[in-house]
Design a protein around this motif. Sequence first.
Motif, short mmCIF file in Angstrom:
data_model
loop_
_atom_site.label_atom_id
_atom_site.label_comp_id
_atom_site.label_asym_id
_atom_site.label_seq_id
_atom_site.Cartn_x
_atom_site.Cartn_y
_atom_site.Cartn_z
N ALA A 1 0.83 -1.21 0.00
CA ALA A 1 0.00 0.00 0.00
C ALA A 1 0.86 1.26 0.00
N ARG A 2 1.92 1.25 0.79
CA ARG A 2 2.79 2.43 0.84
C ARG A 2 3.58 2.59 -0.44
N ILE A 3 3.96 1.48 -1.04
CA ILE A 3 4.64 1.57 -2.34
C ILE A 3 3.66 2.12 -3.38
N GLY A 4 2.40 1.72 -3.26
CA GLY A 4 1.38 2.29 -4.14
C GLY A 4 1.27 3.80 -3.98
N SER A 5 1.42 4.28 -2.76
CA SER A 5 1.40 5.73 -2.51
C SER A 5 2.62 6.41 -3.13
N ILE A 6 3.78 5.75 -3.07
CA ILE A 6 4.98 6.29 -3.69
C ILE A 6 4.78 6.40 -5.21
N VAL A 7 4.22 5.37 -5.80
CA VAL A 7 3.94 5.37 -7.24
C VAL A 7 2.97 6.50 -7.59
N ALA A 8 1.92 6.65 -6.78
CA ALA A 8 0.94 7.71 -7.03
C ALA A 8 1.59 9.08 -6.92
N GLY A 9 2.51 9.24 -5.95
CA GLY A 9 3.22 10.51 -5.80
C GLY A 9 4.09 10.83 -7.01
N LEU A 10 4.81 9.83 -7.51
CA LEU A 10 5.64 10.03 -8.70
C LEU A 10 4.79 10.43 -9.90
N LYS A 11 3.64 9.77 -10.06
CA LYS A 11 2.75 10.10 -11.19
C LYS A 11 2.14 11.49 -11.03
N ALA A 12 1.82 11.85 -9.78
CA ALA A 12 1.23 13.17 -9.54
C ALA A 12 2.22 14.28 -9.87
N VAL A 13 3.49 14.10 -9.46
CA VAL A 13 4.51 15.10 -9.77
C VAL A 13 4.74 15.16 -11.27
N ALA A 14 4.76 13.99 -11.91
CA ALA A 14 4.94 13.94 -13.37
C ALA A 14 3.87 14.75 -14.09
N GLY A 15 2.64 14.68 -13.58
CA GLY A 15 1.52 15.34 -14.25
C GLY A 15 1.37 16.81 -13.96
N GLN A 16 2.17 17.33 -13.05
CA GLN A 16 2.06 18.75 -12.72
C GLN A 16 2.69 19.62 -13.81
N ALA A 17 2.27 20.88 -13.81
CA ALA A 17 2.88 21.84 -14.74
C ALA A 17 4.36 22.01 -14.39
N ASP A 18 5.17 22.15 -15.40
CA ASP A 18 6.61 22.38 -15.20
C ASP A 18 6.81 23.81 -14.70
N PRO A 19 7.42 23.98 -13.51
CA PRO A 19 7.58 25.35 -13.01
C PRO A 19 8.70 26.13 -13.70
N VAL A 20 9.65 25.42 -14.31
CA VAL A 20 10.82 26.10 -14.89
C VAL A 20 10.39 26.92 -16.11
N GLY A 21 10.78 28.17 -16.10
CA GLY A 21 10.44 29.07 -17.19
C GLY A 21 9.12 29.79 -17.01
N GLU A 22 8.38 29.47 -15.97
CA GLU A 22 7.11 30.16 -15.73
C GLU A 22 7.36 31.65 -15.53
N VAL A 23 6.59 32.48 -16.20
CA VAL A 23 6.73 33.93 -16.08
C VAL A 23 5.94 34.37 -14.85
N LEU A 24 6.67 34.89 -13.85
CA LEU A 24 6.05 35.32 -12.61
C LEU A 24 5.51 36.75 -12.72
N GLU A 25 6.25 37.59 -13.42
CA GLU A 25 5.84 38.97 -13.66
C GLU A 25 6.40 39.42 -15.00
N GLU A 26 5.74 40.39 -15.59
CA GLU A 26 6.19 40.89 -16.90
C GLU A 26 5.74 42.34 -17.02
N TRP A 27 6.68 43.21 -17.42
CA TRP A 27 6.31 44.62 -17.55
C TRP A 27 7.24 45.34 -18.51
N ASP A 28 6.77 46.51 -18.95
CA ASP A 28 7.55 47.38 -19.84
C ASP A 28 7.96 48.64 -19.09
N ARG A 29 9.13 49.15 -19.46
CA ARG A 29 9.63 50.39 -18.87
C ARG A 29 9.56 51.52 -19.90
#
Length: 418
Positions: free
Chosen positions: A77-105
């Motif tokens: 059961a706990r290994i099943g939870s580890i597998v579910a955690g790996l799949k959940a992280v895999a399915g998340q949006a990739d944070p790298v490159g996300e634009v947090l703010e953007e503006w012109d000067r």
Amino acid sequence: MTDIGDMMQSLGRAAKAAAAELAFATSAQKEQALLTAAEAVWAKRDEIIAANAKDMEFATEKGLSAAMLDRLMLDEARIGSIVAGLKAVAGQADPVGEVLEEWDRPTGLHIRRVRTPLGVVGVIYESRPNVTADAGALCLKSGNAVILRGGSEGFHSSTALHACLVEGLRAAGLPEASIQLVPTRDRAAVSEMLTMIDYVDVIVPRGGKGLVGLVQREARVPVFAHLEGIVHIYVDAEADPVKALNVILNAKTRRTGICGAAECLLIHKDVMGTIGQGIVKALLQAGVEVRGDAAVAEIDGVVPASATDWGCEYLDMIIAAKVVDDIDAAIAHIRRYGSNHTDCILTEDDAAAARFFERLDSAILMRNASTQFADGGEFGMGAEIGIATGKMHARGPVGAAQLTSFKYLVEGDGTVRS
């Protein structure tokens, strides 16, 4: 330099080289690596459970408590939870490159602030082999290389899980050094990692007070502190008796060995004779040792508390209990004895809940919910690398997004400064 020193320097060099490639690895590659790793963990669950049995035998011989053995144990059961955690992280949006703010000067510059990996993360942890998978997955998702140093008692389990993560990296064409496990139980490896400023960008300690204290004292690398969970629950005068009973029993007894387990119960004096008595008796009936102040100790079966019971992380079927005059007394007690991890108020009074939330600075504050929810997976992060109790940019559950920093991307069109 000792052999351990040579080995750690080699791991550091490999991690830094891998981090440079991971910084621009595609989302598809990272997702493939994690999904393949999840498949490998499930396919090899019998091998992992067999490896865990060796660790359980070793830990039992060392005299680990029942709660610590529970943290270490892996079953299907706990290994099943580890597998579910790996799949959940895999399915998340990739944070790298996300634009947090953007503006012109007005000067004509266009500026973006975007997420970027930290680089190399060192994770030092005790007992819980699932941290191997969680930390490896989150660091990979956030584009960081990671050096994992698990506790000696979980050595075989972590080694088996790490092999599955490497299988995923290989399948996705990513550097195998992206996720490395320190291949020794020797504690000298920890001391080496704490001073590897040329290779490691941040250290995440996950364990008891002794481990975290050692890391904070000796580290020359920045630290995301995962301090002990001295978790308080305050039963307000306006608490709902049914909610309070259910929440407290779950918070204390569901799993006593996790950092979100309740360790101290504070009860408003106006409800001690009603709700409070019922809760204390229910805890005793559930097999919890209640260590109470003079008012609570009047209940048959309660052990009188000593001064050392306030501010104690038991990680066991033990809870401290105290009667307080009002919400401000509860807040004062938590400020004095808490660890800024997780604290909870049980109340139907919105004003009381707002006061509790405003005047305490714990990483996680809850209302009418079990503190066992203090977990990155339960927060929707897929998994967590720990609960950060410090005041750096990462506080509370540390998921993939919290394992990033940012950089500014500035664009002009032959723009010069006057």
